[in-house]
Design a protein around this motif. Structure first.
Motif, short mmCIF file in Angstrom:
data_model
loop_
_atom_site.label_atom_id
_atom_site.label_comp_id
_atom_site.label_asym_id
_atom_site.label_seq_id
_atom_site.Cartn_x
_atom_site.Cartn_y
_atom_site.Cartn_z
N SER A 147 0.83 -1.20 0.00
CA SER A 147 0.00 0.00 0.00
C SER A 147 0.88 1.26 0.00
N LEU A 148 1.91 1.22 0.82
CA LEU A 148 2.82 2.38 0.90
C LEU A 148 3.51 2.62 -0.44
N ARG A 149 3.91 1.53 -1.05
CA ARG A 149 4.63 1.66 -2.32
C ARG A 149 3.71 2.22 -3.41
N GLN A 150 2.48 1.74 -3.43
CA GLN A 150 1.53 2.25 -4.43
C GLN A 150 1.32 3.75 -4.24
N ALA A 151 1.12 4.15 -2.99
CA ALA A 151 0.85 5.57 -2.72
C ALA A 151 2.09 6.43 -3.01
N SER A 152 3.26 5.85 -2.76
CA SER A 152 4.49 6.64 -2.92
C SER A 152 4.78 7.02 -4.36
N VAL A 153 4.42 6.16 -5.29
CA VAL A 153 4.80 6.42 -6.68
C VAL A 153 3.65 7.02 -7.50
N ALA A 154 2.53 7.26 -6.86
CA ALA A 154 1.36 7.75 -7.62
C ALA A 154 1.50 9.22 -8.00
N PRO A 169 -10.68 11.14 11.24
CA PRO A 169 -9.79 10.19 10.56
C PRO A 169 -9.40 10.65 9.14
N LEU A 170 -10.31 11.36 8.49
CA LEU A 170 -9.97 11.87 7.15
C LEU A 170 -8.80 12.85 7.22
N LYS A 171 -8.85 13.68 8.25
CA LYS A 171 -7.77 14.65 8.41
C LYS A 171 -6.44 13.94 8.67
N VAL A 172 -6.48 12.90 9.49
CA VAL A 172 -5.27 12.13 9.78
C VAL A 172 -4.72 11.51 8.48
N LEU A 173 -5.62 10.95 7.69
CA LEU A 173 -5.19 10.30 6.45
C LEU A 173 -4.60 11.31 5.48
N ARG A 174 -5.25 12.47 5.36
CA ARG A 174 -4.70 13.51 4.47
C ARG A 174 -3.28 13.86 4.88
N GLY A 175 -3.07 14.01 6.20
CA GLY A 175 -1.74 14.36 6.70
C GLY A 175 -0.73 13.27 6.40
N LEU A 176 -1.16 12.04 6.56
CA LEU A 176 -0.29 10.89 6.31
C LEU A 176 0.11 10.85 4.83
N LEU A 177 -0.86 11.07 3.97
CA LEU A 177 -0.58 11.01 2.52
C LEU A 177 0.37 12.13 2.11
N LYS A 178 0.25 13.24 2.77
CA LYS A 178 1.16 14.35 2.47
C LYS A 178 2.60 13.97 2.83
N GLN A 179 2.72 13.19 3.91
CA GLN A 179 4.06 12.72 4.29
C GLN A 179 4.56 11.67 3.30
N VAL A 180 3.68 10.77 2.93
CA VAL A 180 4.07 9.66 2.05
C VAL A 180 4.43 10.17 0.65
N ILE A 245 10.82 5.46 2.61
CA ILE A 245 10.54 6.04 1.29
C ILE A 245 10.34 7.53 1.48
N GLY A 246 11.00 8.30 0.68
CA GLY A 246 10.88 9.75 0.81
C GLY A 246 10.86 10.42 -0.54
N SER A 247 10.65 11.71 -0.52
CA SER A 247 10.66 12.44 -1.80
C SER A 247 11.41 13.75 -1.63
N TRP A 248 11.95 14.19 -2.72
CA TRP A 248 12.71 15.45 -2.74
C TRP A 248 12.25 16.22 -3.97
N SER A 249 12.17 17.52 -3.82
CA SER A 249 11.77 18.31 -4.98
C SER A 249 12.45 19.66 -4.94
N ALA A 250 12.66 20.21 -6.11
CA ALA A 250 13.32 21.53 -6.14
C ALA A 250 13.08 22.20 -7.49
N PHE A 251 13.01 23.52 -7.46
CA PHE A 251 13.17 24.27 -8.70
C PHE A 251 14.65 24.25 -9.04
N ILE A 322 11.59 10.35 -5.95
CA ILE A 322 11.00 9.54 -4.89
C ILE A 322 11.89 8.32 -4.71
N GLY A 323 12.24 8.02 -3.49
CA GLY A 323 13.12 6.87 -3.30
C GLY A 323 13.38 6.61 -1.83
N LEU A 324 14.32 5.73 -1.58
CA LEU A 324 14.66 5.34 -0.22
C LEU A 324 15.88 6.12 0.24
#
Ligand code: GTP
Length: 358
Positions: A147-154, A169-180, A245-251, A322-324
């Motif tokens: 599940s984590l992997r699917q969400a991470s690369v979407a 619980p919706l608020k918690v999930l939104r926050g979690l997805l923002k982290q993922v 699993i984490g993500s990095w972004s930049a201009f 996105i990666g480890l």
């Protein structure tokens, strides 16, 4: 088929509402412009019956999980769809939606698509869309690596079953997805009602969806976000550990060249190897075709998509990885490699990048 047909991959954990979402789209829009490929885990597929109620253009893949065993039949099915569309003179076929099993890792599927020259003559990758159950999604992200992997690369996350979840619980999930996956566009859906916006296929729409979500995150600064889940409990082992699993972004503030893109990608892959999961970028090249979307899946860099126009008001080029175990400082330094002008340059370290540029 004169122009390329977009392949969207619909994934999401077991029972998270993939079929419901897709079925709602087909009910609203019919299947004139859409073909559907369904892959179910288990010997007896049922989803095709749900779809056949509304659509003819539905293809069921052999039993087995798309990401493990049936990439060959995915290829054959796509070529069949192409031939059927050509014979029927279906110039309006715009997209193929591939629904994976709930345990699938989307990356091998993307590889199967993007790594195949014959397929890529006719198809282009659209978005990875992952459904996340509003009630059970948070627990699944913590306990099931799939599940984590699917969400991470979407590219898009769709929180389903919002009619069943309370506000907290919706608020918690939104926050979690923002982290993922802070780069994904997140929408919410009850009974598939977000289907139309989710399956937009227009190129500019697609890149805007991809980038507007990236932009929000990048505006807040260069960042690496990290999220960890326990190992998958069930036997569906791809040999990949989903810790960190984490993500990095930049201009980016250098002028990219094609030699530089190649050098940067080589550097990135050499540094992260299998820890690199996904990379996306919008680049403004100094070139006859200047506006480019680049995509890497795992260690494979795929054919760039050239855009007819720059898709938003911000003119800056940007990158997302996105990666480890990503290291924001290292990644930020690596960006300079994009400006390397000499095509034969292949720096493998940041020091070697400096040497190439001095
Ligand atoms: N109340 C409610 N139920 C939903 C919603 N979306 C899906 N469901 C129900 O959740 C169950 C699973 O939905 P599916 O669409 O089959 O999920 P799936 O992801 O395709 O499932 P698998 O193919 O088994 O992985 C079904 O009983 C749906 O009717 C929703 O938004 N609201």
């Amino acid at each position: 088929m004169d122009r390329k047909v977009t392949c969207n991959v619909l994934t999401g954990f077991l029972g998270s509402g993939k079929t419901t979402l897709l079925n709602a789209f087909l009910r609203q829009h019919g299947t004139g412009g859409t073909a559907v490929i369904v892959n179910e885990f288990g010997a007896i597929g049922l989803d095709q019956f749900v779809f056949q109620e509304v659509a003819d253009n539905v293809y069921l893949l052999d039993s087995g999980c798309l990401c493990c065993t049936v990439t060959h039949s995915l290829r054959e099915t796509l070529l069949q769809i192409k031939d059927v569309a050509a014979q029927a003179g279906q110039a309006d076929l715009r997209q193929v939606i591939i629904e994976t099993t709930g345990l699938a890792d989307p990356l091998p599927i993307l590889h199967a698509l993007l790594g195949d020259r014959v397929l890529m003559d006719h198809f282009q990758l659209g978005q990875v869309i992952a459904t996340v159950d509003a009630v059970q999604g948070a627990a699944q992200l913590h306990t099931h690596g799939e599940s984590l992997r699917q969400a991470s690369v979407a590219d898009q996350l769709v929180i389903t079953k919002t009619d069943l979840a309370g506000a907290a619980p919706l608020k918690v999930l939104r926050g979690l997805l923002k982290q993922v996956n802070p780069h994904a566009q997140v929408s919410e859906s009850a009974a598939g009602q977000a289907a139309t916006s989710v399956f937009a296929v227009d190129e500019v729409c697609r890149s805007m969806a991809l980038l507007s979500s990236q932009q929000r995150h990048i505006e807040s600064g260069v960042a690496v976000s990290q999220f960890s889940a326990a190992q998958p409990e069930e036997a569906h082992d791809h040999g990949i550990h989903d810790h960190g699993i984490g993500s990095w972004s930049a201009f980016i503030d250098v002028q990219p060249t094609w030699a530089g893109v190649s050098a940067w990608w080589n550097l990135l892959v050499h540094h992260y190897e299998d820890r690199l999961l996904r990379c996306k970028g919008l680049l403004r090249m100094d070139d006859a075709r200047p506006f480019v979307l680049i995509q890497g899946v795992g260690k494979v860099f795929h054919s760039p998509t050239f855009l007819a126009r720059w898709p938003d008001a911000d003119p800056r080029s940007r990158l997302v990885c996105i990666g480890l175990d990503l290291d924001a400082g290292w990644l930020q330094d690596s960006v300079r490699a994009l400006s390397i002008a000499e095509p034969s340059s292949r720096p493998l370290t940041l020091d070697e990048v400096n040497d190439c540029l001095s």
